[in-house]
Design a protein around this motif. Sequence first.
Motif, short mmCIF file in Angstrom:
data_model
loop_
_atom_site.label_atom_id
_atom_site.label_comp_id
_atom_site.label_asym_id
_atom_site.label_seq_id
_atom_site.Cartn_x
_atom_site.Cartn_y
_atom_site.Cartn_z
N TRP A 112 0.88 -1.18 0.00
CA TRP A 112 0.00 0.00 0.00
C TRP A 112 0.91 1.22 0.00
O TRP A 112 2.12 1.11 0.26
N ASN A 156 -3.11 -2.84 -2.43
CA ASN A 156 -4.24 -2.03 -1.98
C ASN A 156 -4.18 -0.65 -2.65
O ASN A 156 -3.14 0.01 -2.61
N GLU A 157 -5.28 -0.27 -3.29
CA GLU A 157 -5.46 1.10 -3.78
C GLU A 157 -4.36 1.58 -4.73
O GLU A 157 -3.78 2.64 -4.55
N HIS A 234 -16.78 1.80 1.08
CA HIS A 234 -16.99 2.92 2.01
C HIS A 234 -18.00 3.84 1.30
O HIS A 234 -17.62 4.67 0.47
N GLU A 263 -14.57 -3.66 3.24
CA GLU A 263 -14.46 -2.61 4.27
C GLU A 263 -15.78 -1.84 4.37
O GLU A 263 -15.79 -0.60 4.39
N TRP A 311 -16.27 -2.45 8.36
CA TRP A 311 -15.01 -1.79 8.76
C TRP A 311 -15.13 -1.17 10.16
O TRP A 311 -15.08 0.04 10.34
#
Length: 347
Positions: A112, A156-157, A234, A263, A311
């Motif tokens: 990440w 991640n991301e 989210h 999440e 989350w």
Amino acid sequence: MSNHHLILLFLISCLAASCTQEDIPNCHADEKVLHSLVSFPLGVAVDQTELNFNEAYEQIVSQQFNSITPENIFKPQYLQPVQDQFSWEAADQLVAYCMDHDMRLHGHTLIWHNQLPFWMEQFQGSPETWEQMMKTHIQTVVKHFKGKVTSWDVVNEAIEDDGSFRENIWLANIGESYIEKAFQYAHEAESAVKLFYNDYSLSAKRKKRDAVIELLNSLREKGIRVDGIGLQMHIAHNYPSNNAIAKALEEVWENDYLIHISELDIAINPLGREMPTASTSRLIKQAEKYKAVFEAYQEVPADYQHGISIWGISDRDSWIPSFFGRDDYPLLFDAMYQPKPAFCNLP
Ligand code: G3I
């Protein structure tokens, strides 16, 4: 009449008369075991300190969920605080907790741009030494938890909302191939663990989702194993639409990726208005949205359901108020660890 209809009726009656706290659908957490009411693993992100020292928190974790994601302590900052000195104590405690409670453990996260140890952010070297450093982190961690962690968020991301690669130290020092290398190193370290790419806004942002699926498909064409996609989810009570969520889930499994709603939390104050308490109407909308997400997930073929993970436990534990600097109430339990309408209304 279904719960959904009851809530709609309640909402309509709320418009006609003013709602009071007593009107809100409520229940006792002891009345049900949520994970036993769904056909897929139901997880939650946990904070190790709360788990150790907060009885109300621990009770909800052990009663309502059968899968755990460490909210922070499996990130590089915690696992390798000093180069080549790994710190396993807290993480191993969580492994023991999961084993004692017969819970699945999802590893979050290997690579990440955030929560990196200082030494990693400052690391100097050629692309080859960077790659070696990344390999050492991934393989040491994956091997340590072999047989104990069921699945990993490997990367991640890494993709921006417009579909481009996110600028981060991995891209800058290794290049775009860091993603495929990360998956390859994780696979070499353990062939049985499920490997996920994890990101946010994958249901709201079409370009981002397309880019992620295209990237992962291109990795697979090169023979790299990628098992699934984590849609962080989210979201807010009013965004994205239920149709957009259903469409995103469909596209992901149709491309042959396991789906982890990894999440999930649902904000009720996305515009950041002053909101010292959660209003009844927003709590109802939140309850409907949680239900809609669960219902959309039920439509995913069982073979592709890796599970839904929430989350956090209570509104007191959520990352949202401090991160965005606003009042919000995104989770299933309130700050006093009492069930909210969203919990009572699930599944
Ligand atoms: O460890 C320090 C502690 O020593 C200090 O006393 C305390 C004081 O505030 O801060 C602690 O660090 C905090 C850490 O969480 C552990 O509690 C950081 O300040 C805080 O920024 C960090 O926030 C985490 C955030 O990731 C970091 O970006 C959140 O808890 C966590 O929920 C959040 O999770 C991310 C996922 O990993 C990836 N997807 C998005 C999601 C939400 O941002």
